[in-house]
Motif scaffolding. Sequence first.
Motif, PDB file in Angstrom:
ATOM      1  N   THR A   1       0.827  -1.203   0.000  1.00  0.00           N
ATOM      2  CA  THR A   1       0.000   0.000   0.000  1.00  0.00           C
ATOM      3  C   THR A   1       0.865   1.258   0.000  1.00  0.00           C
ATOM      4  O   THR A   1       2.033   1.237   0.389  1.00  0.00           O
ATOM      5  CB  THR A   1      -0.915   0.041   1.238  1.00  0.00           C
ATOM      6  OG1 THR A   1      -0.094   0.177   2.395  1.00  0.00           O
ATOM      7  CG2 THR A   1      -1.760  -1.213   1.354  1.00  0.00           C
ATOM      8  N   ALA A   2       0.269   2.351  -0.432  1.00  0.00           N
ATOM      9  CA  ALA A   2       0.965   3.642  -0.424  1.00  0.00           C
ATOM     10  C   ALA A   2       1.436   3.965   0.987  1.00  0.00           C
ATOM     11  O   ALA A   2       2.551   4.438   1.198  1.00  0.00           O
ATOM     12  CB  ALA A   2       0.031   4.736  -0.935  1.00  0.00           C
ATOM     13  N   ARG A   3       0.584   3.649   1.965  1.00  0.00           N
ATOM     14  CA  ARG A   3       0.928   3.958   3.345  1.00  0.00           C
ATOM     15  C   ARG A   3       2.166   3.176   3.805  1.00  0.00           C
ATOM     16  O   ARG A   3       3.054   3.712   4.439  1.00  0.00           O
ATOM     17  CB  ARG A   3      -0.268   3.632   4.254  1.00  0.00           C
ATOM     18  CG  ARG A   3      -0.076   4.006   5.696  1.00  0.00           C
ATOM     19  CD  ARG A   3      -1.336   3.734   6.489  1.00  0.00           C
ATOM     20  NE  ARG A   3      -2.440   4.577   6.115  1.00  0.00           N
ATOM     21  CZ  ARG A   3      -2.603   5.841   6.541  1.00  0.00           C
ATOM     22  NH1 ARG A   3      -1.724   6.377   7.343  1.00  0.00           N
ATOM     23  NH2 ARG A   3      -3.635   6.541   6.154  1.00  0.00           N
ATOM     24  N   GLN A   4       2.218   1.904   3.469  1.00  0.00           N
ATOM     25  CA  GLN A   4       3.379   1.087   3.850  1.00  0.00           C
ATOM     26  C   GLN A   4       4.649   1.613   3.196  1.00  0.00           C
ATOM     27  O   GLN A   4       5.711   1.675   3.814  1.00  0.00           O
ATOM     28  CB  GLN A   4       3.166  -0.362   3.420  1.00  0.00           C
ATOM     29  CG  GLN A   4       2.126  -1.098   4.242  1.00  0.00           C
ATOM     30  CD  GLN A   4       1.840  -2.473   3.675  1.00  0.00           C
ATOM     31  OE1 GLN A   4       2.091  -2.734   2.496  1.00  0.00           O
ATOM     32  NE2 GLN A   4       1.314  -3.353   4.503  1.00  0.00           N
ATOM     33  N   ARG A   5       4.528   1.973   1.922  1.00  0.00           N
ATOM     34  CA  ARG A   5       5.715   2.453   1.208  1.00  0.00           C
ATOM     35  C   ARG A   5       6.168   3.800   1.768  1.00  0.00           C
ATOM     36  O   ARG A   5       7.361   4.047   1.936  1.00  0.00           O
ATOM     37  CB  ARG A   5       5.407   2.534  -0.286  1.00  0.00           C
ATOM     38  CG  ARG A   5       5.215   1.151  -0.880  1.00  0.00           C
ATOM     39  CD  ARG A   5       4.763   1.185  -2.317  1.00  0.00           C
ATOM     40  NE  ARG A   5       4.690  -0.188  -2.833  1.00  0.00           N
ATOM     41  CZ  ARG A   5       4.344  -0.488  -4.073  1.00  0.00           C
ATOM     42  NH1 ARG A   5       4.048   0.472  -4.935  1.00  0.00           N
ATOM     43  NH2 ARG A   5       4.303  -1.749  -4.454  1.00  0.00           N
TER      44      ARG A   5
ATOM     45  N   ALA B   1      -1.752   8.649   0.644  1.00  0.00           N
ATOM     46  CA  ALA B   1      -2.003   9.153  -0.719  1.00  0.00           C
ATOM     47  C   ALA B   1      -0.657   9.372  -1.409  1.00  0.00           C
ATOM     48  O   ALA B   1       0.151  10.168  -0.948  1.00  0.00           O
ATOM     49  CB  ALA B   1      -2.797  10.450  -0.657  1.00  0.00           C
ATOM     50  N   TRP B   2      -0.416   8.649  -2.479  1.00  0.00           N
ATOM     51  CA  TRP B   2       0.880   8.696  -3.152  1.00  0.00           C
ATOM     52  C   TRP B   2       0.925   9.888  -4.106  1.00  0.00           C
ATOM     53  O   TRP B   2       0.453   9.811  -5.228  1.00  0.00           O
ATOM     54  CB  TRP B   2       1.113   7.381  -3.909  1.00  0.00           C
ATOM     55  CG  TRP B   2       2.521   7.218  -4.367  1.00  0.00           C
ATOM     56  CD1 TRP B   2       3.014   7.486  -5.611  1.00  0.00           C
ATOM     57  CD2 TRP B   2       3.637   6.743  -3.586  1.00  0.00           C
ATOM     58  NE1 TRP B   2       4.364   7.217  -5.644  1.00  0.00           N
ATOM     59  CE2 TRP B   2       4.759   6.760  -4.422  1.00  0.00           C
ATOM     60  CE3 TRP B   2       3.777   6.328  -2.261  1.00  0.00           C
ATOM     61  CZ2 TRP B   2       6.034   6.361  -3.973  1.00  0.00           C
ATOM     62  CZ3 TRP B   2       5.023   5.932  -1.817  1.00  0.00           C
ATOM     63  CH2 TRP B   2       6.135   5.955  -2.670  1.00  0.00           C
ATOM     64  N   GLY B   3       1.495  11.006  -3.619  1.00  0.00           N
ATOM     65  CA  GLY B   3       1.560  12.212  -4.432  1.00  0.00           C
ATOM     66  C   GLY B   3       2.987  12.538  -4.836  1.00  0.00           C
ATOM     67  O   GLY B   3       3.890  11.692  -4.778  1.00  0.00           O
ATOM     68  N   LEU B   4       3.176  13.801  -5.240  1.00  0.00           N
ATOM     69  CA  LEU B   4       4.483  14.219  -5.749  1.00  0.00           C
ATOM     70  C   LEU B   4       5.574  14.116  -4.685  1.00  0.00           C
ATOM     71  O   LEU B   4       6.709  13.749  -4.980  1.00  0.00           O
ATOM     72  CB  LEU B   4       4.400  15.659  -6.261  1.00  0.00           C
ATOM     73  CG  LEU B   4       3.683  15.825  -7.612  1.00  0.00           C
ATOM     74  CD1 LEU B   4       3.633  17.301  -8.009  1.00  0.00           C
ATOM     75  CD2 LEU B   4       4.386  15.003  -8.707  1.00  0.00           C
ATOM     76  N   ASP B   5       5.230  14.430  -3.421  1.00  0.00           N
ATOM     77  CA  ASP B   5       6.236  14.355  -2.356  1.00  0.00           C
ATOM     78  C   ASP B   5       6.698  12.914  -2.134  1.00  0.00           C
ATOM     79  O   ASP B   5       7.880  12.652  -1.919  1.00  0.00           O
ATOM     80  CB  ASP B   5       5.680  14.926  -1.048  1.00  0.00           C
ATOM     81  CG  ASP B   5       5.588  16.447  -1.085  1.00  0.00           C
ATOM     82  OD1 ASP B   5       6.388  17.064  -1.815  1.00  0.00           O
ATOM     83  OD2 ASP B   5       4.713  17.000  -0.396  1.00  0.00           O
TER      84      ASP B   5
END
Length: 303
Positions: free
Chosen positions: A239-243, A262-266
């Motif tokens: 998941t995005a959170r785990q990564r 939430a996998w954004g630019l940062d």
Amino acid sequence: MVDLVQTVEWEGKQTRLVKLGGLPQRGAGYTRLKNRRIEHVVVHQSDGPFTAGVRAPLGIARFHTGTPIYKTDAGGQVIYVNGKPKWIGGGRGWPGAGYQFCVSAAPEVQDGKFVVYRMHDDDVWSWHTGKHHNRRGVGVVVAGMYASRHAPGNDDARMTPDPGAVTALEELVLTYLLPRYQLDATDLLGHFDAGKAACPGDFLEQWVRHVRGEAFPDPREKLVIGAPGGAGDKRPLKTARQRQQALADLGYSLGPAGVDGAWGLDSKGALLAFQADHALVVDGLWGPRTEAAVRAALAETAE
Ligand SMILES: [Zn+2]
């Protein structure tokens, strides 16, 4: 944007309880019981995508009051399993949100205090556990703090509880709810006490038992429940959170939003920096080589 009426009901040292007006309801079955006697505070965890600030209680209320979708046969007839229609999606179809109180796993801060939410008045029948607990108890949900040995396939099983959320839960329960209803620590329950083994998860179960005076150490002494990628952990970081958590644990900045799922630019920027530092192809893609390098780096920091 979220537009809910917010009234401050109580303030503790580090926590503010805000009453939310305007949460979704279904109307039918929404029952008030005059002078409802409250005998238990029951702690739950909600495994949904809504974990931040006021989006947590709002998301839970929408899900609980939403229209359920049931499995049907070729003729369009609802299929029943053990006497219950087989639920496959949509909402729960309940009269209101299941819980009286909500602690967001990523709490918002107002005037230097963590914000927790009241979702119903005390006289509202709720829908969080079984009949007795709903009639005689209040439900407190921690939205998105699912850390449970009962759910080995759960992507969030290794999530690190947010210390702010734990602080807010503790203060809400110990210095407001239990005294308010003239209860003592043994009246604090987890959903596991009513047979739902996986709720509210290992961390919160241990916290409930510790508060009740059972022989369980305070889980706050080791707030990290198995950092992702620990030795022997072969499950991929999916998941995005785990990564994000893995990159944060390795010291890469995720910007102001931090670990928010939430996998954004940062997040992508953090990944690019990691790839550059580890002589990987700098493409911002989380492939097997990147996964292996992240895992190796985490194992190194754990030593
Ligand atoms: Zn529960």
